[in-house]
Write an enzyme that holds these catalytic residues in place. Structure first.
Site, PDB file in Angstrom:
ATOM      1  NE  ARG A  52      97.271 -40.689 -28.694  1.00  0.00           N
ATOM      2  CZ  ARG A  52      98.131 -41.393 -28.918  1.00  0.00           C
ATOM      3  NH1 ARG A  52      98.999 -41.850 -28.225  1.00  0.00           N
ATOM      4  NH2 ARG A  52      98.174 -41.777 -30.241  1.00  0.00           N
ATOM      5  CE  LYS A 151      99.419 -39.244 -32.582  1.00  0.00           C
ATOM      6  NZ  LYS A 151     100.647 -39.097 -32.903  1.00  0.00           N
ATOM      7  CD  GLU A 184     107.566 -38.058 -27.109  1.00  0.00           C
ATOM      8  OE1 GLU A 184     106.956 -38.967 -27.439  1.00  0.00           O
ATOM      9  OE2 GLU A 184     107.253 -36.819 -27.171  1.00  0.00           O
TER      10      GLU A 184
END
Ligand code: PXG
Length: 302
Positions: A52, A151, A184
């Site tokens: 990721r 991220k 989320e």
């Protein structure tokens, strides 16, 4: 002894680890990170976290400058230098030092640092009693403005949402996308259960593809629990039989109230109670060992 951290090729005491005030990670939030966890001498889902991280880097056009196997070693060695078995790991890559313009071309070399520290565990009572959360006015970043799959070090979207929850006395915020679909939490993904089916929003709604989220989906499928990745609204949230959040720090945390509406029976639900132990069992066996030789010797002498 002070914490040892990794910074740009060296291990140094935390107090001596200094990054430039001209680092674009600081000036513009231009960088990426991972929050990783070690359990019982293993780094849980380390490969998934590194993949990721490298995907986030690719999307923002950031050359990390070390390959993924070297990065794995950086994480493991940081844990070894601190003698940790169970810990939290924060791995950060910034655009590095540049000038006072935002153009990333002015930053010749990425900065890399890895911090590990003892975990501030959530109280075990939370897993038995559940938490109260609130949907907030701050919408999740638009996929085509700043895709939440990256991220990135730009967490202001989430911080503004968390401030709203704080002001309302809720433990966590739930963000919706521009169309009003549930996305989320500020640092966790969300699941609901309806008539025995485990539902979570699809990635394209605009969320971080959480590693705990993916693990829970896999555990559920192996356990024969039907799962669906489907858009849902606040109405579905209020009328769910169960709601819980997932994240590296939180693991799985049950939610008993959303915007003042009691969820199910107001206690952690049946599927949550099945999934949490399955998740905790997996943390005992998944991921590379931090101290492989020592453990092998122990195994031989056992
Ligand atoms: N969504 C967002 C926006 C996140 O930041 C998750 C979901 C869960 O992903 P993982 O891969 O951890 O299952 C995250 C990650 C904190 C903290 O201090 C939380 C995260 C990252 C860093 C710090 O609470 N959450």
């Amino acid at each position: 002894m002070s914490l040892q951290v990794y910074l740009n090729g060296h291990f140094v005491p935390e107090q001596e680890a200094k990054v430039s005030i001209l680092d674009h990670g600081l000036l513009y939030g231009d960088g990426i990170f991972e929050g990783i966890r070690a359990y019982h001498g293993r780094v849980f889902k380390l490969n998934e976290h590194l993949i990721r991280l490298y995907e986030s880097a690719k999307t923002i056009g950031l050359n990390i400058g070390v390959d993924i196997s070297e990065m794995q070693e950086i994480v493991l060695e940081t844990l070894r230098r601190n003698n940790f078995q169970d810990a939290y790991v924060r791995l950060v890559v910034t655009r590095g030092k540049g000038d006072l313009g935002l153009d990333p071309n002015n930053c010749p070399k990425a900065a890399i640092f890895c911090i590990t520290d003892k975990l501030a565990l959530f109280p075990e009572s939370l897993y038995h009693n559940g938490m109260e959360i609130k949907t907030v006015a701050t919408r999740r970043n638009n996929v085509d403005s700043l895709n939440p799959r990256i991220k990135s070090l730009n967490y202001l979207n989430n911080i503004l949402a968390r401030m709203e929850a704080n002001l309302a006395g809720a433990a966590e915020a739930v963000m919706l996308n521009q169309e009003g679909y549930v996305c989320e939490g500020t640092g966790d993904n969300i699941f609901i259960v309806k008539r025995g089916v485990l539902l979570t929003p699809p990635i394209y709604v605009g969320i971080l593809e959480g590693i705990t989220r993916n693990t829970v989906l896999e555990l559920a499928e192996t356990a024969g629990i039907p799962t669906k990745q489907e858009l849902f609204t606040r109405h579905d949230l209020y009328n769910a039989d169960e709601v819980f959040l997932t994240g590296t720090a939180a693991e799985l945390i049950p939610v008993i109230k959303v915007d003042g509406r009691v969820i199910g029976k107001g206690a952690p639900g049946t599927l949550f109670n099945r999934l949490l132990p399955l998740f905790r069992d997996l943390t005992k066996v998944d991921g590379p060992q931090i101290y492989p030789q020592t453990q092998n010797l122990q195994e031989v002498s056992a």
